[in-house]
Design an enzyme around this catalytic site. Structure first.
Site, PDB file in Angstrom:
ATOM      1  N   GLY A   8       0.711  -1.723   0.008  1.00 38.94           N
ATOM      2  CA  GLY A   8       0.474  -0.021  -0.103  1.00 38.94           C
ATOM      3  C   GLY A   8       1.060   1.285  -0.091  1.00 38.94           C
ATOM      4  N   ALA A   9       0.504   2.476  -0.669  1.00 42.78           N
ATOM      5  CA  ALA A   9       1.113   3.173  -1.330  1.00 42.78           C
ATOM      6  C   ALA A   9       0.895   4.818  -0.893  1.00 42.78           C
ATOM      7  CB  ALA A   9       1.999   3.300  -1.929  1.00 42.78           C
ATOM      8  N   GLY A  10      -0.068   4.635   0.217  1.00 41.60           N
ATOM      9  CA  GLY A  10      -0.681   5.652   0.908  1.00 41.60           C
ATOM     10  C   GLY A  10      -0.879   6.865   1.504  1.00 41.60           C
ATOM     11  N   GLY A  12      -0.278   6.280   4.470  1.00 42.79           N
ATOM     12  CA  GLY A  12       0.376   5.709   5.441  1.00 42.79           C
ATOM     13  C   GLY A  12       1.507   4.734   5.123  1.00 42.79           C
ATOM     14  N   SER A  34       1.661  -1.294  -4.992  1.00 43.27           N
ATOM     15  CA  SER A  34       0.612  -0.853  -4.739  1.00 43.27           C
ATOM     16  C   SER A  34      -0.229  -0.879  -5.864  1.00 43.27           C
ATOM     17  CB  SER A  34       1.319   0.839  -5.122  1.00 43.27           C
ATOM     18  OG  SER A  34      -0.020   1.767  -5.110  1.00 43.27           O
ATOM     19  N   ALA A  78      -1.878  -6.494  -4.388  1.00 40.68           N
ATOM     20  CA  ALA A  78      -1.316  -8.102  -4.176  1.00 40.68           C
ATOM     21  C   ALA A  78      -3.003  -8.565  -3.969  1.00 40.68           C
ATOM     22  CB  ALA A  78      -0.977  -7.481  -2.576  1.00 40.68           C
ATOM     23  N   CYS A 159     -15.259   6.793  10.444  1.00 46.12           N
ATOM     24  CA  CYS A 159     -14.732   8.098   9.562  1.00 46.12           C
ATOM     25  C   CYS A 159     -15.658   9.355   9.867  1.00 46.12           C
ATOM     26  CB  CYS A 159     -14.112   7.432   7.969  1.00 46.12           C
ATOM     27  SG  CYS A 159     -12.853   8.778   7.932  1.00 46.12           S
ATOM     28  N   GLY A 320      -4.512  11.075  10.741  1.00 39.29           N
ATOM     29  CA  GLY A 320      -3.556  11.621  10.261  1.00 39.29           C
ATOM     30  C   GLY A 320      -1.932  10.824  11.482  1.00 39.29           C
ATOM     31  N   CYS A 353      -7.409  16.063  14.692  1.00 37.12           N
ATOM     32  CA  CYS A 353      -8.295  16.068  13.241  1.00 37.12           C
ATOM     33  C   CYS A 353      -7.798  17.908  13.024  1.00 37.12           C
ATOM     34  CB  CYS A 353      -9.208  15.575  13.844  1.00 37.12           C
ATOM     35  SG  CYS A 353     -10.175  15.904  11.462  1.00 37.12           S
TER      36      CYS A 353
HETATM   37  P1  FAD Z   1      -5.202   4.862   2.049  1.00 38.83           P
HETATM   38  O1  FAD Z   1      -4.218   6.522   2.809  1.00 38.83           O
HETATM   39  O2  FAD Z   1      -6.292   4.676   1.899  1.00 38.83           O
HETATM   40  O3  FAD Z   1      -4.426   4.157   1.805  1.00 38.83           O
HETATM   41  C1  FAD Z   1      -3.964   3.086   1.146  1.00 38.83           C
HETATM   42  C2  FAD Z   1      -3.484   2.192  -0.025  1.00 38.83           C
HETATM   43  O4  FAD Z   1      -3.319   1.011  -0.456  1.00 38.83           O
HETATM   44  C3  FAD Z   1      -4.447   2.593  -1.092  1.00 38.83           C
HETATM   45  O5  FAD Z   1      -3.543   3.983  -1.798  1.00 38.83           O
HETATM   46  C4  FAD Z   1      -4.275   1.058  -1.927  1.00 38.83           C
HETATM   47  O6  FAD Z   1      -4.789   1.889  -3.107  1.00 38.83           O
HETATM   48  C5  FAD Z   1      -3.508   0.822  -1.496  1.00 38.83           C
HETATM   49  N1  FAD Z   1      -4.010  -0.647  -1.535  1.00 38.83           N
HETATM   50  C6  FAD Z   1      -5.218  -0.976  -0.901  1.00 38.83           C
HETATM   51  N2  FAD Z   1      -5.545  -2.729  -1.181  1.00 38.83           N
HETATM   52  C7  FAD Z   1      -4.071  -2.986  -2.049  1.00 38.83           C
HETATM   53  C8  FAD Z   1      -3.538  -4.416  -2.532  1.00 38.83           C
HETATM   54  N3  FAD Z   1      -4.083  -5.138  -2.454  1.00 38.83           N
HETATM   55  N4  FAD Z   1      -2.456  -3.975  -3.329  1.00 38.83           N
HETATM   56  C9  FAD Z   1      -1.620  -2.958  -2.897  1.00 38.83           C
HETATM   57  N5  FAD Z   1      -2.034  -1.501  -2.756  1.00 38.83           N
HETATM   58  C10 FAD Z   1      -3.056  -1.711  -1.994  1.00 38.83           C
HETATM   59  N6  FAD Z   1      -7.259  12.167   8.799  1.00 38.83           N
HETATM   60  C11 FAD Z   1      -6.733  13.034   9.135  1.00 38.83           C
HETATM   61  O7  FAD Z   1      -5.987  13.452   9.668  1.00 38.83           O
HETATM   62  N7  FAD Z   1      -7.068  14.548   8.876  1.00 38.83           N
HETATM   63  C12 FAD Z   1      -8.338  14.405   7.414  1.00 38.83           C
HETATM   64  O8  FAD Z   1      -7.929  15.966   7.332  1.00 38.83           O
HETATM   65  C13 FAD Z   1      -8.429  13.546   7.057  1.00 38.83           C
HETATM   66  N8  FAD Z   1      -9.570  13.388   6.069  1.00 38.83           N
HETATM   67  C14 FAD Z   1      -9.725  12.775   5.066  1.00 38.83           C
HETATM   68  C15 FAD Z   1     -10.870  11.793   4.293  1.00 38.83           C
HETATM   69  C16 FAD Z   1     -11.662  11.208   4.110  1.00 38.83           C
HETATM   70  C17 FAD Z   1     -12.471  11.320   2.800  1.00 38.83           C
HETATM   71  C18 FAD Z   1     -11.126  10.144   4.382  1.00 38.83           C
HETATM   72  C19 FAD Z   1     -11.739   8.965   3.836  1.00 38.83           C
HETATM   73  C20 FAD Z   1     -10.298   9.765   5.714  1.00 38.83           C
HETATM   74  C21 FAD Z   1     -10.018  11.195   6.039  1.00 38.83           C
HETATM   75  N9  FAD Z   1      -8.414  10.992   7.099  1.00 38.83           N
HETATM   76  C22 FAD Z   1      -8.329  12.080   7.935  1.00 38.83           C
HETATM   77  C23 FAD Z   1      -8.710   9.563   7.295  1.00 38.83           C
HETATM   78  C24 FAD Z   1      -7.371   9.110   7.430  1.00 38.83           C
HETATM   79  O9  FAD Z   1      -6.318   9.941   7.160  1.00 38.83           O
HETATM   80  C25 FAD Z   1      -7.140   8.793   5.599  1.00 38.83           C
HETATM   81  O10 FAD Z   1      -8.101   7.987   5.835  1.00 38.83           O
HETATM   82  C26 FAD Z   1      -5.797   7.925   4.821  1.00 38.83           C
HETATM   83  O11 FAD Z   1      -6.354   7.920   4.100  1.00 38.83           O
HETATM   84  C27 FAD Z   1      -5.347   6.413   5.613  1.00 38.83           C
HETATM   85  O12 FAD Z   1      -4.048   6.343   5.709  1.00 38.83           O
HETATM   86  P2  FAD Z   1      -3.921   4.757   4.928  1.00 38.83           P
HETATM   87  O13 FAD Z   1      -2.680   4.898   4.788  1.00 38.83           O
HETATM   88  O14 FAD Z   1      -4.393   4.087   5.995  1.00 38.83           O
HETATM   89  O15 FAD Z   1      -4.832   4.770   3.072  1.00 38.83           O
END
Ligand code: FAD
Length: 424
Positions: A8-10, A12, A34, A78, A159, A320, A353
């Site tokens: 995953g490259a989000g 986190g 990713s 994956a 959320c 975050g 937040c």
């Molecule tokens: P993500 O950022 O979703 O990253 C996960 C990654 O894994 C994605 O790129 C996805 O494509 C990839 N992935 C998934 N499955 C697979 C697979 N099988 N193989 C390879 N890659 C895969 N938090 C705050 O602190 N402040 C904010 O203002 C805030 N705003 C938000 C607004 C919205 C609309 C949402 C939904 C959430 C918000 N959040 C906020 C909460 C949180 O910070 C975010 O949800 C954040 O994106 C979570 O990070 P993550 O890395 O866990 O997931």
């Protein structure tokens, strides 16, 4: 030499790659897998959905960033993690072996749990940039011929910040277009009260958010379960404090955005000992899975217990600041294990937040996130709107540069200093 794979490259996963690379030994290889070739800044999705941002402004190609940092990149999703063999099976059939795996796959959006929910049904979503673009098209049609709006978060959602944020952003956009008078707005939520946020409230979030909603003429229904969505109609059961059905609502709408419940992604769902029944990764206080100690997890994909039971199920948000501290703890803990030491770093379970309302905004600081708290602060003002814009720019710049600088920590400490909360 160790193979360290990040899935995953989000928000986190990408910082995890930078911080892991900095903490790894010279011969260790760090690889990111990713399912998309681009990173997008999820918190800006609501702005895309009302056409205040273009997709290109919040999206970055991952490959050149990782190449610069000496991190390998596989832009194929994956299919399945096989923890008993220490391999990740990819969608194209290849297998990637690992010594350490960091799962950072975010949420699977559980639209399928409610008939008619989501972009393939009758409501919009801002959880992914693809959805936000879809929501934008629908919004541009809606403003030509406006009508009732239903916005909120369904049963099991965790959320809530973005649901409030999007309600207020729509409200601001409608006022700017001078069509607010044509749009009755209803906020529908599984939270027991307005401002609960999955956190049992923060400071006076209840009083403040109710007051803002009253001021903006936004009606609300709490303890709500969405039972079905049809074209232009949402069916909602309101529950009492004991969780018993109290009232049925049939809500007509011309535009709706509802936050879904989250689950773990398919690649890990159902793996015994790795995930809980919802598919979230089980971790100890060092971000490490107890059954498979070479697997760590960061971000929304980790399992966290709710702060308190609610009449209609709600989850705890993973924001975050928490995610950033999970990343730092994980990088140091993997390095410790590589050095033959036990992991000792822990993430801060603090929720912070910033929610933009378009022309002002609301912010909360909950330290720790489970009450009773040392800091329990909720406030609002124009400064939050400015802070959120600045934050987006900082974060995207950090991703482009590929630094592991703790940006949330920095901003939170500055804000807390301004608010004189730091010493409390
Ligand atoms: P993500 O950022 O979703 O990253 C996960 C990654 O894994 C994605 O790129 C996805 O494509 C990839 N992935 C998934 N499955 C697979 C697979 N099988 N193989 C390879 N890659 C895969 N938090 C705050 O602190 N402040 C904010 O203002 C805030 N705003 C938000 C607004 C919205 C609309 C949402 C939904 C959430 C918000 N959040 C906020 C909460 C949180 O910070 C975010 O949800 C954040 O994106 C979570 O990070 P993550 O890395 O866990 O997931």
């Amino acid at each position: 030499m160790a193979e360290i794979v990040i899935l995953g490259a989000g928000i986190g996963g990408l910082p995890m790659a930078f911080e892991m690379k900095e903490n790894a030994r010279p011969g260790d290889r760090v690889t990111v897998i990713s399912n998309t070739p681009t990173f997008h800044f999820v918190p800006s999705n609501p702005w895309v959905a009302v056409d205040w941002r273009d997709r290109e402004e919040i999206e970055l190609p991952i490959a050149p960033i990782l190449e610069k940092k000496g991190v390998d990149f596989i832009a194929v999703g994956a299919k399945r993690v096989h923890p008993e063999r220490n391999v990740v099976e990819l969608m194209d059939g290849r297998e990637v072996p690992y010594d350490f795996l960091v799962i950072a796959t975010g949420p699977k959006l559980a639209f399928d749990e409610i008939e008619g929910l989501g972009p393939n049904g009758h409501t919009q979503s801002v959880c992914h940039v693809d959805h936000a673009e879809h929501a934008k098209q629908a919004w541009m049609e809606f403003v030509k011929d406006p009508g009732p709006v239903v916005v909120g978060a369904v049963q099991g959602a965790s959320c809530f910040g973005p649901a409030y944020e999007f309600a207020m952003i729509m409200e601001t956009d409608l006022r700017k277009r001078k069509i607010r008078d044509k749009v009755p707005m209803t906020y529908v939520t599984s939270e027991p009260y307005i401002g609960h946020l999955g956190l049992n409230g923060v400071g006076d979030s209840k009083g403040l958010m109710e007051s803002i909603f009253r001021d903006k003429s936004i009606r609300w229904i709490c303890n709500a379960k969405v039972t079905k969505v049809e074209q232009g109609v949402m069916h909602v059961t309101e529950h009492d404090e004991d969780g018993k059905p109290k009232k049925e609502h049939t809500l007509p709408f011309k535009y709706s955005m509802m936050l879904p419940a989250f689950k773990g992604v398919d690649a890990i769902f159902g793996i015994d000992g790795l995930v809980n029944p919802r598919g979230f990764v089980l971790i100890d206080e060092h971000q490490r899975n107890p059954k498979f100690p070479n697997i760590f997890a960061v971000g929304v994909c980790v399992a966290i217990a709710p702060t308190e039971p609610t009449p209609v199920p709600t989850g705890v948000p993973k924001t975050g600041y928490m995610i950033e501290s999970m990343v730092t703890a994980t990088a140091h803990n993997i390095r410790a294990v590589l050095d033959g030491q036990p992991p000792k770093e822990k993430a801060t379970w603090n929720a912070v937040c910033l929610a933009d309302f378009g022309d002002r905004g609301a912010a909360f600081v909950a330290l720790p996130q489970i009450p009773p708290r040392n800091v329990n602060w909720f406030g609002e003002g124009y400064w939050v709107h400015l802070a959120k814009i600045a934050f987006e720019k900082y974060f995207l710049r950090k991703m482009k540069k590929g630094t592991s600088e703790p940006i949330y920590e920095k901003i939170v400490m500055q804000a807390m200093g301004i608010m004189k909360l730091k010493d409390k």
